[in-house]
Motif scaffolding. Structure first.
Motif, PDB file in Angstrom:
ATOM      1  N   THR A  30      -2.350 -37.911 -14.419  1.00 31.93           N
ATOM      2  CA  THR A  30      -2.582 -38.716 -13.225  1.00 31.93           C
ATOM      3  C   THR A  30      -1.314 -40.014 -13.388  1.00 31.93           C
ATOM      4  O   THR A  30      -0.579 -40.078 -14.356  1.00 31.93           O
ATOM      5  N   LYS A  31      -1.654 -39.667 -11.676  1.00 31.60           N
ATOM      6  CA  LYS A  31       0.067 -41.240 -11.416  1.00 31.60           C
ATOM      7  C   LYS A  31      -0.845 -42.136 -10.736  1.00 31.60           C
ATOM      8  O   LYS A  31      -0.788 -42.195  -9.396  1.00 31.60           O
ATOM      9  N   HIS A  32      -1.436 -43.567 -11.161  1.00 28.53           N
ATOM     10  CA  HIS A  32      -2.123 -44.722  -9.992  1.00 28.53           C
ATOM     11  C   HIS A  32      -0.382 -45.167  -9.795  1.00 28.53           C
ATOM     12  O   HIS A  32       0.327 -45.745 -10.340  1.00 28.53           O
ATOM     13  N   GLU A  86      -6.961 -45.012  -6.591  1.00 29.06           N
ATOM     14  CA  GLU A  86      -6.768 -43.737  -5.812  1.00 29.06           C
ATOM     15  C   GLU A  86      -5.560 -43.426  -6.900  1.00 29.06           C
ATOM     16  O   GLU A  86      -4.839 -44.477  -7.377  1.00 29.06           O
ATOM     17  N   ASP A 114      -2.804 -40.514  -7.648  1.00 27.26           N
ATOM     18  CA  ASP A 114      -2.215 -38.477  -7.848  1.00 27.26           C
ATOM     19  C   ASP A 114      -2.697 -37.712  -8.961  1.00 27.26           C
ATOM     20  O   ASP A 114      -2.670 -38.109  -9.931  1.00 27.26           O
ATOM     21  N   GLU A 115      -3.277 -36.646  -9.555  1.00 26.56           N
ATOM     22  CA  GLU A 115      -3.492 -35.440 -10.181  1.00 26.56           C
ATOM     23  C   GLU A 115      -1.842 -35.349  -9.943  1.00 26.56           C
ATOM     24  O   GLU A 115      -0.981 -34.775  -9.782  1.00 26.56           O
ATOM     25  N   LEU A 116      -1.183 -35.422 -11.182  1.00 31.98           N
ATOM     26  CA  LEU A 116       0.169 -34.785 -12.292  1.00 31.98           C
ATOM     27  C   LEU A 116       0.053 -32.554 -12.904  1.00 31.98           C
ATOM     28  O   LEU A 116      -0.967 -32.438 -12.846  1.00 31.98           O
ATOM     29  N   ALA A 173       3.614 -34.275  -8.759  1.00 35.39           N
ATOM     30  CA  ALA A 173       2.158 -34.552  -8.098  1.00 35.39           C
ATOM     31  C   ALA A 173       1.467 -33.842  -6.900  1.00 35.39           C
ATOM     32  O   ALA A 173       2.149 -33.648  -5.859  1.00 35.39           O
ATOM     33  N   LYS A 227      -2.845 -33.014  -5.525  1.00 33.17           N
ATOM     34  CA  LYS A 227      -3.768 -33.636  -4.756  1.00 33.17           C
ATOM     35  C   LYS A 227      -4.029 -34.894  -5.177  1.00 33.17           C
ATOM     36  O   LYS A 227      -4.033 -35.774  -6.255  1.00 33.17           O
ATOM     37  N   LYS A 228      -4.436 -36.107  -4.471  1.00 31.64           N
ATOM     38  CA  LYS A 228      -4.551 -37.603  -4.611  1.00 31.64           C
ATOM     39  C   LYS A 228      -5.888 -37.032  -4.367  1.00 31.64           C
ATOM     40  O   LYS A 228      -7.258 -36.938  -3.422  1.00 31.64           O
ATOM     41  N   ARG A 229      -6.503 -37.884  -5.089  1.00 32.71           N
ATOM     42  CA  ARG A 229      -8.249 -38.222  -5.314  1.00 32.71           C
ATOM     43  C   ARG A 229      -8.262 -39.978  -5.287  1.00 32.71           C
ATOM     44  O   ARG A 229      -7.224 -40.824  -5.024  1.00 32.71           O
ATOM     45  N   TYR A 287      -9.949 -37.989  -1.626  1.00 32.57           N
ATOM     46  CA  TYR A 287      -9.538 -38.787  -0.458  1.00 32.57           C
ATOM     47  C   TYR A 287      -9.826 -39.597   0.116  1.00 32.57           C
ATOM     48  O   TYR A 287     -10.492 -38.939   1.741  1.00 32.57           O
TER      49      TYR A 287
END
Length: 669
Positions: free
Chosen positions: A487-489, A530, A532-534, A541, A543-545, A573
């Motif tokens: 992930t990347k917050h 939220e 981003d899945e990496l 990046a 899908k965004k969750r 998201y």
């Protein structure tokens, strides 16, 4: 951080301050030769952010000048005004200025009067060339990403007036300067042959209000010094004419609405930060930061801030901005009650802002000292609600460290915060609402990496299955972390609007030392945000969750803090609108309705025929009231019933006059 720090509190936790913001007034004209606003002026005054008991005494007050002229209020109810302000904050109405429809050959003629009494009257041409140069310079200053170069194409003198011809797209910028001071006198700028309001066709009430708010910002912005002067808002004539201060509900919303319009004036955050480096909130009678806290989200890199001549009684009133404004260099707090209540406050404020050079115009650090003090840990923290209790920065420090570790090294994170009694579980909520502004179609199989270990108790009913999805101890937690996508917050400092963090003291947390049978004090921390899945291969990046995560933390562990319980909920998201601090109640519903063709109109907002502006409708109501002696409400109702045809309104009144009740007439006659 020792365990005792969390176990024994020396004082009760302090909530983030709350309360209505009020506004002190400041009079006086702009002090530089162009009539621009200066940040370091502090004048004593009384009042709230709202209408004053008396009208401003001088039209020379820059905060009292209006670029729109005619009154905005009168026939519109408070409900309608609040709806408009919600839309103004929503950003769903374009800020582009419609072009005038009655210009000749693309040029529009404007009349400038009042100039002949200026200090430049002794010039060879009476000051005309200086006037035109000033008009071009001031009108070209625009608060936003789009630049403009306003040029007067033609000019001539007609008696006491100077007539200028300008391209139609620049009319609005010049009309807004009506009432500005030039060379010691106030000039009047009107469209030739019409009222000063006829230059721009306002297409909707919401767009009219957004244009008004933008006009307020542009009048109060000095492009040379990069200072936005928001002092004495309660005395701003244009805001008062818009009736935004008639009720407390709209008074509380005007500042966030201004901040939202400011945001949408720029294409990027970098442009906004470069354009506005200083803000004055002097003379607004503020008792705390509740109503103006959005400034720290809109301009987190502010360098100069003037809070003088307000009603801050102590540093607790300023607590919300304790670690905001990471690049603050100059702060003014003079002429506030805290000077008498807490005379030693400067030493504490200097600790709050490591980059601060000047406090109340007194140097507190050299450039070298400020550079050495600045550190990444002193970045703003996105406390988004009044419900944030912290002590010694424990909760804040945990949130900062945890999410950075979750994105970079989850195994080390598990070993750092989790022990043999720490619990972790996560659940997927597949029924949560999605982002209402999403434009991409939903992909299938989007939860396949999560479902196997999801502990959604509504879907998992077998005890053994539930137990298998409950992880205890650092190894089990680390293994569970490893099964989740990388992930990347968002950055906690630069993308604060994408987070909401709440925290409060949690009594009864198990004592790892066993010394307290009743437990010790810890924290419950709730984070909404939220990520981003990496992609595991490319690191890009995907899908965004959206997520909601609740922690119970207590004393223990190698750093003095341990996770007692960690519950993560994952969602599709859903956007950040629901916890945006400037998201007024009902905003989403109103914005959605405005975009839906079959939406039901707000009954409080007059539904006007095409081509009929609010100003025209108000004039019709006033004239019908004058000729019939009916009250404003009955005159408005009469015109609505005949489709806003004035002659038919007179005829309708004549037909029913004998049947109208006494309350339909002014004075009950």
């Amino acid at each position: 951080m020792p365990a005792s720090t969390m176990a024994a509190r020396s004082q009760s936790p302090r909530d983030a301050p709350r309360g209505p913001a009020a506004s002190r007034r400041r009079g006086g004209a702009r002090s530089d030769r162009d009539g621009d606003l200066k940040m370091d002026i502090a004048v004593k005054g009384r009042g709230r952010i709202g209408k004053s008991s008396s009208a401003p005494s001088s039209s020379r007050d820059p905060a009292s000048r209006t670029s729109r002229g005619e009154a905005r209020g009168g026939m519109l109810s408070g409900t309608a005004r609040r709806a408009i302000l919600r839309q103004a904050a929503a950003g769903d109405v374009s800020m582009r200025e419609p072009k005038p429809t009655n210009s000749r050959g693309g040029l529009v003629e404007l009349s400038i009067t009042g100039w002949e009494k200026s200090k430049a009257s002794g010039n060879a041409d009476g000051g005309v060339s200086s006037l035109i140069g000033w008009l071009e310079k001031k009108a070209s200053h625009r608060l936003g990403s789009r630049t403009r170069d306003v040029k007067v194409k033609k000019s001539r003198k007609e008696g006491s007036a100077v007539i200028i011809s300008v391209p139609s797209e620049h009319v609005g910028a010049l009309i807004r300067m009506n009432g500005y001071e030039w060379a010691g006198t106030n000039v009047t700028i009107e469209r030739l042959g019409g009222s000063k309001n006829s230059s721009v066709e306002v297409k909707s009430q919401a767009e009219e209000t957004k244009a008004m708010l933008r006009g307020v910002l542009e009048r109060r912005y000095n492009a040379d010094t990069k200072v936005l002067d928001l002092s004495a808002l309660g005395q701003d004539e244009e805001l008062n004419k818009a009736n935004v201060f008639d009720k407390n509900s709209t008074t509380r919303k005007i500042f966030p609405a201004l901040m939202r319009v400011l945001e949408f004036s720029f294409d990027t955050e970098a442009e906004r930060h470069a354009a506005v480096t200083g803000v004055s909130l002097a003379n607004n009678g503020l008792i705390d930061l509740a109503d103006v806290t959005s400034l720290s989200q809109t301009l987190p890199k502010l360098q100069n801030l003037d809070l003088s001549s307000n009603n801050f009684k102590g540093l607790s009133s300023l607590q919300n901005w304790r670690k905001r404004f990471s690049q603050l260099q100059h702060l003014v707090l003079s002429n506030n009650p805290l000077e008498q209540a807490e005379p030693e406050y400067p030493a504490e404020v200097v600790k709050w802002y490591p980059t601060l050079r000047f406090l109340n115009n007194v140097q507190v650090r050299t450039e070298e000292e400020a550079t050495q003090k600045a550190a990444p840990t002193d970045l703003p923290f996105p406390i988004r609600t009044p419900n944030f209790q912290d002590e010694g920065g424990i909760a804040e420090g945990f949130v900062r460290t945890f999410f950075a570790g979750f994105d970079t090294d989850r195994a080390a994170l598990a070993a750092h915060y989790y022990d043999n009694l720490s619990d972790f579980s996560f659940a997927v909520n597949t029924q949560a609402p999605r982002d209402p502004e999403a434009t991409q179609a939903t992909e299938k199989q989007e939860w396949d990496q999560y479902i196997k270990s999801s502990r959604n108790l509504k879907k998992i009913s077998q005890p053994q299955a539930r137990q298998n999805r409950h992880f205890r101890g650092p190894k089990a937690v680390a293994d569970a972390f490893a099964t989740l996508p990388k992930t990347k917050h968002p950055d906690l400092a630069t993308e604060a609007r994408k987070w909401m963090v709440e925290a409060h003291i949690q009594p009864g947390v198990p004592d790892p030392t066993g010394q307290s049978a009743s437990g010790v004090d810890g924290f419950m921390i709730t984070v909404h945000g939220e990520f981003d899945e990496l992609d595991a291969t490319t690191g890009q990046a995907g899908k965004k969750r959206s997520f909601d995560r609740t922690f119970i933390i207590g004393p223990g562990g190698p750093s003095g803090v341990r996770v007692v319980n960690d519950l993560l909920t994952l969602r599709a998201y859903g956007g950040a609108q629901s916890y945006d601090p400037d998201n007024f109640e009902g905003w989403n519903a109103n914005a959605t309705a405005a975009r839906t063709s079959d939406a039901t109109p707000d009954p409080a907002v007059p539904q006007l025929p095409a081509g009929l502006t609010i100003e025209m409708a108000e004039q019709m109501v006033a004239e019908l009231q004058k000729q019939t002696n009916m009250t404003i409400q009955y005159a408005k109702d009469c015109l609505e019933q005949v489709g806003w045809d004035f002659q038919k309104g007179l005829e309708a009144f004549a037909n029913v006059k004998g049947n109208l009740p006494g309350e339909a007439f002014v004075g009950g006659a």
